[in-house]
Design an enzyme around this catalytic site. Structure first.
Site, PDB file in Angstrom:
ATOM      1  N   ASN A  93      27.561  37.854  47.329  1.00 12.17           N
ATOM      2  CA  ASN A  93      27.333  37.589  45.838  1.00 12.17           C
ATOM      3  C   ASN A  93      27.825  36.104  45.651  1.00 12.17           C
ATOM      4  O   ASN A  93      29.115  35.787  45.403  1.00 12.17           O
ATOM      5  CB  ASN A  93      28.445  38.714  45.081  1.00 12.17           C
ATOM      6  CG  ASN A  93      28.156  38.422  43.595  1.00 12.17           C
ATOM      7  OD1 ASN A  93      27.474  37.674  43.095  1.00 12.17           O
ATOM      8  ND2 ASN A  93      28.757  39.119  42.710  1.00 12.17           N
ATOM      9  N   LYS A 112      27.461  34.613  42.995  1.00 14.22           N
ATOM     10  CA  LYS A 112      27.706  34.459  41.599  1.00 14.22           C
ATOM     11  C   LYS A 112      26.848  33.118  40.969  1.00 14.22           C
ATOM     12  O   LYS A 112      25.715  32.692  41.734  1.00 14.22           O
ATOM     13  CB  LYS A 112      28.912  34.266  41.581  1.00 14.22           C
ATOM     14  CG  LYS A 112      29.926  35.526  42.115  1.00 14.22           C
ATOM     15  CD  LYS A 112      31.193  35.863  41.397  1.00 14.22           C
ATOM     16  CE  LYS A 112      31.757  36.785  42.122  1.00 14.22           C
ATOM     17  NZ  LYS A 112      33.181  37.434  41.716  1.00 14.22           N
ATOM     18  N   GLU A 170      31.876  41.732  36.416  1.00 11.66           N
ATOM     19  CA  GLU A 170      31.681  40.217  35.233  1.00 11.66           C
ATOM     20  C   GLU A 170      30.622  40.667  34.181  1.00 11.66           C
ATOM     21  O   GLU A 170      30.611  40.219  33.224  1.00 11.66           O
ATOM     22  CB  GLU A 170      31.260  38.929  36.266  1.00 11.66           C
ATOM     23  CG  GLU A 170      32.665  38.600  36.784  1.00 11.66           C
ATOM     24  CD  GLU A 170      32.484  37.970  38.372  1.00 11.66           C
ATOM     25  OE1 GLU A 170      31.266  37.480  38.459  1.00 11.66           O
ATOM     26  OE2 GLU A 170      33.651  37.796  39.015  1.00 11.66           O
ATOM     27  N   HIS A 185      28.046  44.769  37.846  1.00  9.17           N
ATOM     28  CA  HIS A 185      29.068  44.043  38.436  1.00  9.17           C
ATOM     29  C   HIS A 185      30.097  43.792  37.274  1.00  9.17           C
ATOM     30  O   HIS A 185      29.758  43.642  35.958  1.00  9.17           O
ATOM     31  CB  HIS A 185      28.742  42.574  38.760  1.00  9.17           C
ATOM     32  CG  HIS A 185      29.910  41.678  39.643  1.00  9.17           C
ATOM     33  ND1 HIS A 185      30.821  41.319  38.787  1.00  9.17           N
ATOM     34  CD2 HIS A 185      30.110  41.834  40.928  1.00  9.17           C
ATOM     35  CE1 HIS A 185      31.734  40.635  39.767  1.00  9.17           C
ATOM     36  NE2 HIS A 185      31.334  41.108  41.001  1.00  9.17           N
ATOM     37  N   GLU A 214      34.902  48.104  43.598  1.00  8.16           N
ATOM     38  CA  GLU A 214      35.548  46.588  43.362  1.00  8.16           C
ATOM     39  C   GLU A 214      36.511  46.618  42.325  1.00  8.16           C
ATOM     40  O   GLU A 214      36.377  46.779  41.115  1.00  8.16           O
ATOM     41  CB  GLU A 214      34.324  45.659  42.805  1.00  8.16           C
ATOM     42  CG  GLU A 214      33.371  45.250  43.757  1.00  8.16           C
ATOM     43  CD  GLU A 214      32.587  44.019  43.653  1.00  8.16           C
ATOM     44  OE1 GLU A 214      32.803  43.238  44.429  1.00  8.16           O
ATOM     45  OE2 GLU A 214      32.102  43.758  42.512  1.00  8.16           O
ATOM     46  N   SER A 260      38.322  40.160  46.877  1.00  7.84           N
ATOM     47  CA  SER A 260      39.159  39.371  48.021  1.00  7.84           C
ATOM     48  C   SER A 260      39.057  39.686  49.368  1.00  7.84           C
ATOM     49  O   SER A 260      40.091  39.490  50.256  1.00  7.84           O
ATOM     50  CB  SER A 260      40.576  39.105  47.454  1.00  7.84           C
ATOM     51  OG  SER A 260      40.612  38.624  46.324  1.00  7.84           O
ATOM     52  N   GLY A 291      38.410  37.884  42.928  1.00 12.41           N
ATOM     53  CA  GLY A 291      38.719  36.530  43.049  1.00 12.41           C
ATOM     54  C   GLY A 291      40.052  36.023  42.891  1.00 12.41           C
ATOM     55  O   GLY A 291      40.451  34.994  42.182  1.00 12.41           O
TER      56      GLY A 291
HETATM   57  P1  PGA Z   1      35.560  38.040  45.529  1.00 11.82           P
HETATM   58  O1  PGA Z   1      34.411  38.649  44.544  1.00 11.82           O
HETATM   59  O2  PGA Z   1      35.225  38.398  47.232  1.00 11.82           O
HETATM   60  O3  PGA Z   1      35.646  36.449  45.265  1.00 11.82           O
HETATM   61  O4  PGA Z   1      36.942  38.693  45.026  1.00 11.82           O
HETATM   62  C1  PGA Z   1      33.672  39.981  44.908  1.00 11.82           C
HETATM   63  C2  PGA Z   1      32.839  40.198  43.849  1.00 11.82           C
HETATM   64  O5  PGA Z   1      33.127  39.934  42.493  1.00 11.82           O
HETATM   65  O6  PGA Z   1      31.757  40.977  44.309  1.00 11.82           O
END
Ligand code: PGA
Length: 256
Positions: A11, A13, A99, A97, A169, A215, A175
Site C-alpha cells: 500500500n 498510500k 486512514e 483502510h 490492521e 509496521s 506507521g
Molecule cells: P505500515 O502501514 O506498514 O507503514 O505500518 C500499513 C498500512 O497502513 O496498510
C-alpha cells in the site's frame, strides 16, 4: 487442511509520482516477476496505476487501487469507480483502510457498498479492519473487529466471500513502528476466521486470506507469517522500497 497461498500487498498510500512508481515496479518485476509461490499485489495512488500496469505487464505481480467509489459513474467529483479500475487492469482494491475511516470519515455501511460494488465488478476487495489504541485498552478489540467484518461483508454471497481478502490492521501499529505481537495478531486473525465460519461456513472461511498490517518489516515478518491464521501482509512503509518489499515476499515464500 486447505493451504492458503500467502499474499503480500504493498500500500503505497500518497507516495510516488508515476515515474517513481514505474522505477519501483520495474525493480520488483526483475526480482519477483515470475513469483508464483506467493501472490504479490502493488497498490500505487490513482495517478500511478496505469503506468504501473504497463510496467507489470507479463509478470505475475498484480495491481490494486487504494480506494474507489461504489457507483459506476456519475457526478462524484474526485472519485473513481470499479469499472474504471478494471479498465486499467486492476484486480484488487483496498477498502476501509483506517486512514479512510479516521481522516475521511468512512463508515461501515459506506465501506460495505464499496465491497459489494468491487465484487460485482470482479475486483477483489482487501477489506481493512482494526481497533484503535483506546479500543484495545478498553478491551473492545474483538467487538470492534466483529462489527467491522460483519458490517463490511453484509450482503456478500458465499461464492463472493471466498474471493475477499481481509486485512487486520491494528490502528496503533500502522506507521508507528509498533508491531502487534504474534500472539496479539494471531488471536484476532483466529477470531476473524471464526466469524467467517459463522457467516459463510467452514469451507469458505478456510479459503479467505487474512493479512496482517501495521509496521510489518522483513525483521518481524517471518514470525508473524508463520502463524496459522496469518496469510500475508498489507505493507505500507516497507513497500516503498524494492529491497524491503522483495524481502517480505521472500519471507512469505519461505514459510511452510
Ligand atoms: P505500515 O502501514 O506498514 O507503514 O505500518 C500499513 C498500512 O497502513 O496498510
Amino acid at each position: 487442511m486447505i493451504i492458503r497461498k500467502k499474499l503480500i500487498a504493498g500500500n503505497w498510500k500518497m507516495n510516488k509520482t508515476p515515474a517513481d512508481g514505474v522505477a519501483l515496479v520495474t525493480e520488483l518485476v526483475a526480482a519477483l516477476g515470475k513469483q508464483t509461490d506467493v501472490d504479490v499485489v502493488v497498490c500505487p495512488p490513482f495517478t500511478g496505476l496505469e503506468s504501473a500496469a504497463k510496467a507489470l505487464d507479463g509478470s505475475t505481480i498484480k495491481l490494486g487501487a487504494q480506494n474507489m467509489h461504489f457507483e459506476a459513474s456519475g457526478a462524484f467529483t474526485g472519485e473513481v469507480s470499479a469499472p474504471m479500475l478494471r479498465a486499467i487492469f486492476a484486480t484488487h482494491v483496498i477498502l476501509g483502510h483506517s486512514e479512510r475511516r479516521t481522516l475521511f470519515g468512512e463508515q461501515d455501511a459506506f465501506i460495505n457498498k464499496k465491497v459489494i460494488a468491487a465484487l460485482k465488478n470482479q475486483l477483489r476487495p482487501i477489506l481493512c479492519v482494526g481497533e484503535t489504541l483506546a479500543e484495545r485498552e478498553a478491551g473492545t478489540t474483538l467487538k470492534v473487529v466483529q462489527t467491522q467484518v460483519e458490517a463490511g461483508l453484509e450482503g456478500v454471497s458465499k461464492e463472493q466471500a471466498a474471493t475477499v481478502v481481509i486485512a487486520y490492521e491494528p490502528v496503533w501499529a500502522i506507521g508507528t513502528g509498533k508491531v502487534a505481537t504474534t500472539d496479539q495478531a494471531q488471536e484476532v486473525h483466529a477470531y476473524i476466521r471464526g466469524l467467517l465460519v459463522k457467516l459463510f461456513g467452514d469451507a469458505v472461511a478456510q479459503k479467505v486470506r487474512i493479512l496482517y498490517g501495521g509496521s510489518m518489516k522483513p525483521a518481524n515478518a517471518p514470525e508473524l507469517l508463520s502463524q496459522k491464521d496469518i496469510d500475508g501482509g498489507l505493507i505500507g512503509g516497507a513497500s516503498l522500497e524494492a529491497r524491503s518489499f522483495t524481502d517480505l515476499v521472500k519471507s512469505a515464500a519461505a514459510v511452510k
